[in-house]
Motif scaffolding. Structure first.
Motif, PDB file in Angstrom:
ATOM      1  N   ASP A  70      10.337  -4.666   4.719  1.00 49.53           N
ATOM      2  CA  ASP A  70       9.168  -4.630   5.602  1.00 49.53           C
ATOM      3  C   ASP A  70       9.290  -5.718   6.658  1.00 49.53           C
ATOM      4  O   ASP A  70       9.972  -6.719   6.463  1.00 49.53           O
ATOM      5  N   ARG A  71       8.654  -5.438   7.804  1.00 51.67           N
ATOM      6  CA  ARG A  71       8.700  -6.369   8.927  1.00 51.67           C
ATOM      7  C   ARG A  71       7.299  -6.444   9.535  1.00 51.67           C
ATOM      8  O   ARG A  71       6.845  -5.506  10.177  1.00 51.67           O
ATOM      9  N   PRO A  72       6.596  -7.569   9.292  1.00 55.21           N
ATOM     10  CA  PRO A  72       5.276  -7.716   9.897  1.00 55.21           C
ATOM     11  C   PRO A  72       5.389  -7.868  11.412  1.00 55.21           C
ATOM     12  O   PRO A  72       6.304  -8.525  11.920  1.00 55.21           O
ATOM     13  N   GLN A  73       4.477  -7.222  12.109  1.00 54.47           N
ATOM     14  CA  GLN A  73       4.368  -7.384  13.565  1.00 54.47           C
ATOM     15  C   GLN A  73       2.886  -7.380  13.896  1.00 54.47           C
ATOM     16  O   GLN A  73       2.258  -6.328  13.914  1.00 54.47           O
ATOM     17  N   GLY A  74       2.364  -8.584  14.125  1.00 53.25           N
ATOM     18  CA  GLY A  74       0.923  -8.707  14.317  1.00 53.25           C
ATOM     19  C   GLY A  74       0.218  -8.320  13.030  1.00 53.25           C
ATOM     20  O   GLY A  74       0.568  -8.789  11.961  1.00 53.25           O
ATOM     21  N   ARG A  75      -0.741  -7.403  13.152  1.00 51.21           N
ATOM     22  CA  ARG A  75      -1.466  -6.937  11.969  1.00 51.21           C
ATOM     23  C   ARG A  75      -0.773  -5.760  11.299  1.00 51.21           C
ATOM     24  O   ARG A  75      -1.156  -5.333  10.229  1.00 51.21           O
ATOM     25  N   ALA A  76       0.242  -5.218  11.935  1.00 48.60           N
ATOM     26  CA  ALA A  76       0.958  -4.067  11.391  1.00 48.60           C
ATOM     27  C   ALA A  76       2.176  -4.520  10.582  1.00 48.60           C
ATOM     28  O   ALA A  76       2.720  -5.597  10.804  1.00 48.60           O
ATOM     29  N   VAL A  77       2.576  -3.670   9.659  1.00 45.65           N
ATOM     30  CA  VAL A  77       3.799  -3.901   8.889  1.00 45.65           C
ATOM     31  C   VAL A  77       4.652  -2.645   9.036  1.00 45.65           C
ATOM     32  O   VAL A  77       4.182  -1.533   8.793  1.00 45.65           O
TER      33      VAL A  77
END
Length: 115
Positions: A70-77
């Motif tokens: 998984d890769r978090p980007q802001g509030r999204a994963v």
């Protein structure tokens, strides 16, 4: 006399564990979808057509086993296949099913829900 050498039992058990993990239709659908690139849970829910808790639970399982990252980007994963070898396994399985799928479908030993 055993035809399995020392250490092979462990390898076979590990291989069986991998294939049990791949044996769930929802997890397989997730992996096939991720083979096309990164997705968020909401994307997977829309593409696969099951609930968010179901997708999240299967993603947690796949991540725990090292098959998905998984890769978090802001509030999204964003989720992705952990290794390109997994894509190769999926592609090989599809080729095998093209060659033997009709026999597998008729096989009485591996009916759905029976292990």
């Amino acid at each position: 006399m055993s035809i399995i050498r020392d250490g092979e039992n462990t390898d076979l058990a590990l291989g069986a564990k991998l294939f049990r993990g791949l044996g769930d239709p929802t997890r397989l659908a997730i992996l096939r979808t991720l083979a096309g690139g990164e997705r968020r849970v909401v994307d997977l829910v829309g593409e696969i057509g099951t609930s968010q808790p179901n997708i999240s639970g299967h993603l947690a399982c796949l991540k725990d086993c090292g098959l998905v990252t998984d890769r978090p980007q802001g509030r999204a994963v964003f989720y992705a296949l952990a290794t390109p070898e997994l894509f190769d396994v999926l592609r090989s399985a599809e080729s095998l099913l093209e060659a033997t799928g009709h026999q597998i479908a008729l096989c009485p030993n591996f009916e759905e829900g029976v292990s």
